[in-house]
Design a protein around this motif. Sequence first.
Motif, PDB file in Angstrom:
ATOM      1  N   LEU A  87       5.199 -11.659 -24.732  1.00 12.60           N
ATOM      2  CA  LEU A  87       6.235 -12.301 -25.538  1.00 12.60           C
ATOM      3  C   LEU A  87       6.977 -13.400 -24.782  1.00 12.60           C
ATOM      4  O   LEU A  87       7.858 -14.053 -25.332  1.00 12.60           O
ATOM      5  N   HIS A 142       4.459  -7.823 -22.289  1.00 14.01           N
ATOM      6  CA  HIS A 142       4.225  -7.630 -23.717  1.00 14.01           C
ATOM      7  C   HIS A 142       3.728  -8.889 -24.413  1.00 14.01           C
ATOM      8  O   HIS A 142       3.679  -8.957 -25.634  1.00 14.01           O
ATOM      9  N   ILE A 167      12.288  -4.583 -27.084  1.00 13.44           N
ATOM     10  CA  ILE A 167      10.939  -4.739 -27.619  1.00 13.44           C
ATOM     11  C   ILE A 167      10.549  -3.486 -28.400  1.00 13.44           C
ATOM     12  O   ILE A 167       9.956  -3.556 -29.488  1.00 13.44           O
ATOM     13  N   ASN A 180      11.507  -3.412 -31.824  1.00 18.03           N
ATOM     14  CA  ASN A 180      10.839  -4.431 -32.625  1.00 18.03           C
ATOM     15  C   ASN A 180      11.458  -5.817 -32.625  1.00 18.03           C
ATOM     16  O   ASN A 180      11.185  -6.629 -33.505  1.00 18.03           O
ATOM     17  N   ARG A 208      11.356  -9.428 -31.129  1.00 19.51           N
ATOM     18  CA  ARG A 208      10.268 -10.183 -30.527  1.00 19.51           C
ATOM     19  C   ARG A 208      10.749 -11.454 -29.835  1.00 19.51           C
ATOM     20  O   ARG A 208      10.363 -11.741 -28.719  1.00 19.51           O
TER      21      ARG A 208
END
Lengths: 346, 346
Positions: free
Chosen positions: B224, B222, B190, B193, B195
């Motif tokens: 996600l 996060h 994460i 970057n 995702r």
Amino acid sequence: MAPATSSLPRRRRGAGRVTLADVASAAGVSSITVSRVLNDPGKVSADLRDRIVAAIAELGYVPNGAARALASARPLLVAVLVPSLTNEVFVETLRGIREVLQPKGYQILIGDTGYDADDEARMLDTYLAFGPGGLLLTGLQQTEAVKLRLETLRLPRVHMMELPAPNQPAPPTVGFSQTAAATAMADYLIGRNYRRIGFLATQLDHRTLLRRDGWRASMQAHGLYNTDLEITDPGRSSVGRGGELLTQILASGMKLDALFCNNDDVAQGVVFEAQRRGMDVPKDLAVVGFNDLAASAWINPGLTTIATPRYEVGREAALRLLELMGGGSAPAPLDLGFRLVTRGSA
Amino acid sequence: MAPATSSLPRRRRGAGRVTLADVASAAGVSSITVSRVLNDPGKVSADLRDRIVAAIAELGYVPNGAARALASARPLLVAVLVPSLTNEVFVETLRGIREVLQPKGYQILIGDTGYDADDEARMLDTYLAFGPGGLLLTGLQQTEAVKLRLETLRLPRVHMMELPAPNQPAPPTVGFSQTAAATAMADYLIGRNYRRIGFLATQLDHRTLLRRDGWRASMQAHGLYNTDLEITDPGRSSVGRGGELLTQILASGMKLDALFCNNDDVAQGVVFEAQRRGMDVPKDLAVVGFNDLAASAWINPGLTTIATPRYEVGREAALRLLELMGGGSAPAPLDLGFRLVTRGSA
DNA sequence: CTGAAAGCGCTAACAA
DNA sequence: TTGTTAGCGCTTTCAG
């Protein structure tokens, strides 16, 4: 009043493990009856059997293998000596062995000799102390001391992975010709018009040397043999070592169009390193290995190699050992063959 | 005149193995003296010792381990249960165990449970019969029956590879947090970057599930997390399976920018398959694994993964077992940690 | 430093 | 079908 148990001999050793006798008195029978329930339930009436089984469960009885082995003189163990557990090849051999021996009630004592004959000798003595019913050994290259001991013990044994010289007296053996396989591979490469075919030998155990002999035979037969083509590294085989060795070879300025690695681990490392250097395998350098490890089919390009019947070697060796332990006579050596697997790398 | 031996009880069983008594009479001493030469040579005069050693060599005497175990009640074995011998991770754990236990005179009985709790239970019973002095078990997920038996037996044991829930009574354990390691890895991705980070779970043993939990925790923290990102395959992990699963994922049209594989075998297969398809790792798809197998540093690109201290787990677990067998009290769980290793693949 | 006697827990042989 | 007795090969305990 004296305690009820005062007349019984005090239990001196072996803290408080539940014994057959404990189960017997709990179930109100004699020990031998409990023993029969364990070993030959058909010989005990259903009634008693149930009572005994219940008592066993309740007391959490676990039989004492040492006592059983001692009393029955029937071995429960087979010792297996392999050079390495890190090597997929021997792990699969062990799987074959287990699958045959475990259903027959044998447990396996695994010795990892680390490719060292002296360690093998020491390990053998240790394992012998457990009174194994038989021995499964890797290769035919034991030390003289070990050979002598094996002869005098007359313990059933089967050797695995190699093949004895033909028409010679030899102990029972299950394997394949490492030499013939290597010759086949070299012949294949030559047939594909490779000429400068190097042989990369790491680890230098006996089977590696046999493979080198096979490669030599083919190269000599085609007038292509040259000492320079033999690259030797005594260190343990590994993927990493393969990469490092390719780097050395390239740095030395040696020109090769193909590289025959003594096993797949090393060959994979060579392929990875070649890739990293932007070399094209097989155009810039053909690479072949030996063993057909699981990953060899999946790397890029796929590795051309010799598929070895290690699982079958384990099974067949165990089967033969079983016969020997049952009093059968020594079987002739068994050749399980090999298979040349061609993929993109050569 | 009757033969000199006629008054001795005839040997009924155990064909003709050389015994302590044979050595003793050959050397003209009593058996106990021979026994002492074997177990505590310092207690025997040099003179007798030499004679006895010579007799042992001459007769090819091999001690009978069953009798020794029975008489001394001092165990010579430690049973180790691992899920798989095909897995480099456990082979290295075993190496650590051996290196500690063998110099202390213990032999190791290796059980391969095949990731099956019921097989583990059966195997345990079998091995218990050999009277091991201690037990080394993988994970903390034994069946209820096994747990019960372990409690009642009070046999020294150490669990390996995982960690018990904090502040809970737990058996001695040496391992690391599978969950924390997976969280660290997900956090790392994460942070780079990525995702849409899929989690590819094969084999589904308990440690795989713990890793998935760790990944979930990070993803959820996060914002996600998404169920679709969990890809599950109950089959055994392997390089080949990794490749096949990538193919399935791509065919399903699922979009991912990173794939967290539950172990390195699978991750390697994914990398190879991606390469075959002309995908760029990590640009088109980042790939990470778990364990840091030997080859993971050498493939292209190198695999970003979690280095696990399996060799140390083996050593430390064996060391603790030794203490327990020596009467020591139960040690607190030991966390050996892990290391995030970053290479080209993510 | 050396030895005699007893017994570890189980099963083979024989008997009932 | 069940039990009794002896003994597997070694080490422990206790004496000398």
